[in-house]
Every structure is written in C-alpha cells, then in structure tokens.
Design a protein around this motif. Structure first.
Motif, PDB file in Angstrom:
ATOM      1  N   UNK A  78       0.808  -1.211   0.000  1.00  0.00           N
ATOM      2  CA  UNK A  78       0.000   0.000   0.000  1.00  0.00           C
ATOM      3  C   UNK A  78       0.845   1.265   0.000  1.00  0.00           C
ATOM      4  N   UNK A  79       2.075   1.189   0.485  1.00  0.00           N
ATOM      5  CA  UNK A  79       2.917   2.377   0.509  1.00  0.00           C
ATOM      6  C   UNK A  79       3.440   2.732  -0.865  1.00  0.00           C
ATOM      7  N   UNK A  80       3.211   1.876  -1.883  1.00  0.00           N
ATOM      8  CA  UNK A  80       3.714   2.161  -3.223  1.00  0.00           C
ATOM      9  C   UNK A  80       2.675   2.825  -4.092  1.00  0.00           C
ATOM     10  N   UNK A  81       1.480   3.092  -3.569  1.00  0.00           N
ATOM     11  CA  UNK A  81       0.423   3.683  -4.372  1.00  0.00           C
ATOM     12  C   UNK A  81       0.886   5.003  -4.981  1.00  0.00           C
ATOM     13  N   UNK A  82       0.648   5.142  -6.282  1.00  0.00           N
ATOM     14  CA  UNK A  82       1.072   6.358  -6.959  1.00  0.00           C
ATOM     15  C   UNK A  82       0.679   6.321  -8.407  1.00  0.00           C
ATOM     16  N   UNK A  83       1.341   7.101  -9.226  1.00  0.00           N
ATOM     17  CA  UNK A  83       0.961   7.241 -10.629  1.00  0.00           C
ATOM     18  C   UNK A  83       1.051   5.937 -11.383  1.00  0.00           C
ATOM     19  N   UNK A  84       2.074   5.141 -11.108  1.00  0.00           N
ATOM     20  CA  UNK A  84       2.241   3.921 -11.884  1.00  0.00           C
ATOM     21  C   UNK A  84       1.758   2.693 -11.138  1.00  0.00           C
ATOM     22  N   UNK A  85       1.460   2.814  -9.850  1.00  0.00           N
ATOM     23  CA  UNK A  85       1.025   1.659  -9.100  1.00  0.00           C
ATOM     24  C   UNK A  85       2.191   0.735  -8.821  1.00  0.00           C
ATOM     25  N   UNK A  86       1.965  -0.308  -8.000  1.00  0.00           N
ATOM     26  CA  UNK A  86       3.058  -1.168  -7.588  1.00  0.00           C
ATOM     27  C   UNK A  86       3.563  -2.075  -8.683  1.00  0.00           C
ATOM     28  N   UNK A  87       2.769  -2.369  -9.690  1.00  0.00           N
ATOM     29  CA  UNK A  87       3.223  -3.314 -10.697  1.00  0.00           C
ATOM     30  C   UNK A  87       4.127  -2.680 -11.722  1.00  0.00           C
ATOM     31  N   UNK A 100      10.299  -5.817 -15.179  1.00  0.00           N
ATOM     32  CA  UNK A 100      10.587  -5.652 -16.609  1.00  0.00           C
ATOM     33  C   UNK A 100       9.472  -4.955 -17.377  1.00  0.00           C
ATOM     34  N   UNK A 101       8.409  -4.572 -16.682  1.00  0.00           N
ATOM     35  CA  UNK A 101       7.309  -3.883 -17.342  1.00  0.00           C
ATOM     36  C   UNK A 101       7.403  -2.383 -17.119  1.00  0.00           C
ATOM     37  N   UNK A 102       6.929  -1.639 -18.097  1.00  0.00           N
ATOM     38  CA  UNK A 102       6.958  -0.174 -18.025  1.00  0.00           C
ATOM     39  C   UNK A 102       5.594   0.347 -17.585  1.00  0.00           C
ATOM     40  N   UNK A 103       5.581   1.072 -16.493  1.00  0.00           N
ATOM     41  CA  UNK A 103       4.342   1.701 -16.067  1.00  0.00           C
ATOM     42  C   UNK A 103       3.988   2.869 -16.961  1.00  0.00           C
ATOM     43  N   UNK A 104       4.979   3.413 -17.617  1.00  0.00           N
ATOM     44  CA  UNK A 104       4.810   4.518 -18.562  1.00  0.00           C
ATOM     45  C   UNK A 104       5.647   4.159 -19.787  1.00  0.00           C
ATOM     46  N   UNK A 152      -4.591   9.317 -10.820  1.00  0.00           N
ATOM     47  CA  UNK A 152      -3.346   9.520 -11.558  1.00  0.00           C
ATOM     48  C   UNK A 152      -2.886   8.301 -12.341  1.00  0.00           C
ATOM     49  N   UNK A 153      -3.358   7.109 -11.983  1.00  0.00           N
ATOM     50  CA  UNK A 153      -2.894   5.889 -12.639  1.00  0.00           C
ATOM     51  C   UNK A 153      -3.494   5.715 -14.029  1.00  0.00           C
ATOM     52  N   UNK A 154      -2.730   5.120 -14.922  1.00  0.00           N
ATOM     53  CA  UNK A 154      -3.192   4.793 -16.271  1.00  0.00           C
ATOM     54  C   UNK A 154      -4.144   3.599 -16.173  1.00  0.00           C
ATOM     55  N   UNK A 155      -5.385   3.718 -16.622  1.00  0.00           N
ATOM     56  CA  UNK A 155      -6.335   2.602 -16.540  1.00  0.00           C
ATOM     57  C   UNK A 155      -5.831   1.336 -17.220  1.00  0.00           C
TER      58      UNK A 155
END
Length: 260
Positions: A20-29, A90-94, A236-239
């Motif tokens: 839960x502390x990683x919540x943000x624009x890109x999310x934890x994944x 290895x995945x790009x959140x953006x 803020x996260x990309x759907x």
C-alpha cells in the motif's frame, strides 16, 4: 479447515498490505503492455531446495542481464512482491520511461529478476512443501550461485513481500548481503486493513485466471478487481496499467507466521 484458511489469508493480507505504501501514478506493478527487457538479457533457470535438507528438485526461473562492464562486480537480485512475478521489474508503467531492469542495465548494473516459487515459470510444488523460511532459503541458494559466477557483491532489491524476504535474508544469512534496497514495505500492521482485505482473497484453484494451473488450495490469489482500489490512486494511474495488473495476477503461498 476454515481456521487454516483464515490464517493463510491473514498472512497473505499482510504481504499485500505492505504494497500500500507504493500507491502512486504507476502503481506497484509498474505494468504496461510493453516489455522493458534489454537485448543482452537471457533466460535464467536453476534448481533449488524448498526446505532445509530437501533435495534441490525445484526450479527457479527468471531473466539475467549482464552488462560486460558489470561482470565480476556487483549484481542486483530482484525479489518481487506477492501477486506478481519477475515481470514486475521488466514492465513499463509509462511507455515513455524505462522499466527498472532497463534503467539498471543502462546504468551498467547487472540484474537477476526471478520468479518466486509458485509464480511465473518457476516450480509450483504442493503448498505443504513450503516452510516459514522457504523464500529466504531459496534466495540464499541463488546468492551462492551468483557468488560462484564470480560476482563479488550482491545487492538484494525487494518490493513488498520481496522486501520483507530480503530483510530476513540479511538477518539469517548476513554474509550473503552487501546491500539492501527495500520498497513498498509498510510499518506497523493496521488490523483494520487486514480485516478489510481478507474477503478479497481466494484460493488459486477457484480463481478464474489461475484455476487452469491445477494448484492446491494452499495457494492464494487476489480476486480480479481487488488491485485497482487497493494498490492504485485512480486519479493519476493509467487505466491500462490497472487492467493489465488485474489480468496478470499471480498466486502465492504465504507463511502463517509472518517474518519478524
């Protein structure tokens, strides 16, 4: 049976609550439909023991990236959190920015991102095979392998459950660890959070996306739709990132007694 399941759910909730502390624009994944794996990376596989004194009959898979300049120096061993596999790294959140692995390799760092037992392409033994220290023991064996490959320093990089495991490796096998990078690991547990997240878990054999793997009920998974509201700031996260994360969830076996 209900009591046993409840104890496993509590452990799993604890592992997820750390994220839960990683919540943000890109999310934890940090997930996106585009892979961020440099060309110099190769598939990795090795055999490990799941318990002290047990045969090395379990497979750990992943991806190993070794820039020429980094060989024989320092390697980062990447440990993903619960509900993920090595593609967390290895995945790009953006799509406009590099994945963690890409960024590390571009900076000249060697990295090994692994799938924990039960996830990705690694073995998925019966849940009764696991002990409360299986994750730390497996990591210890991989560190020894990296030392044998000539790396003089090993830095453990963990997220959420992986961060907790990395800490415990440093406690149980201090000679293994030259550095720690810990992310997504919370402080003191919040009992209300544990209670609220409990119903969001199910056994992997009952999960529509995981039932085909034939796992026993000791494997747990978050229900589809649970990651969005718990792991992300939807403003803020990309759907597309959230959707990908929901559709690529991974199962796990969590210790009934959380590491301390």
């Amino acid at each position: 049976m209900k009591l046993k399941l409840r104890s496993r759910l509590a452990a799993a909730v604890g592992a997820a609550a750390l994220a839960l502390t990683t919540v943000g624009a890109a999310g934890p994944a940090a997930a996106h439909s585009h892979l961020g794996v440099p060309d110099l990376c190769t598939s990795f596989a090795t055999r490990v023991s799941a318990a002290e004194g047990a045969p090395a009959d379990q497979r750990i898979s992943g991806v190993l990236c070794e820039p020429e300049a980094a060989r024989g120096k320092t390697v980062q061993l990447l440990l993903h959190g619960g509900t993920y596999d090595h593609t967390y790294w290895t995945m790009r959140g953006d799509s406009r920015k590099p994945s963690y692995v890409e960024a590390a390799v571009r900076s000249g760092h060697a990295v090994l991102a692994i799938d924990r037992l039960g996830t990705g392409r690694s073995s998925a033994p019966h849940s009764s095979t696991y002990t409360s220290s299986t994750s730390e023991l497996v990591t210890h064996q991989i560190v020894r392998l990296l030392r044998d490959r000539g790396y003089s320093k090993v830095v453990l990089v963990g997220n959420s459950f992986g961060a907790t495991s990395a800490r415990m490796v440093a406690v149980q096998y201090p000679e293994d660890v030259d550095g720690l990078i810990l992310t997504g690991e919370g402080g003191l547990p919040n009992p209300a959070t544990f209670e609220a997240m409990g119903p969001l878990w199910t056994t992997a054999d009952q999960h529509p996306l995981l039932a085909h793997r034939g796992l026993d009920p000791g494997y747990l998974a978050l229900k589809t739709g649970a990651k969005g509201p718990w792991f992300y700031d939807r403003t803020t996260a990309d759907p597309r990132v959230i959707e990908y994360d929901e559709m690529t969830t991974e199962p796990g076996v969590y210790p009934r007694t959380p590491a301390r």
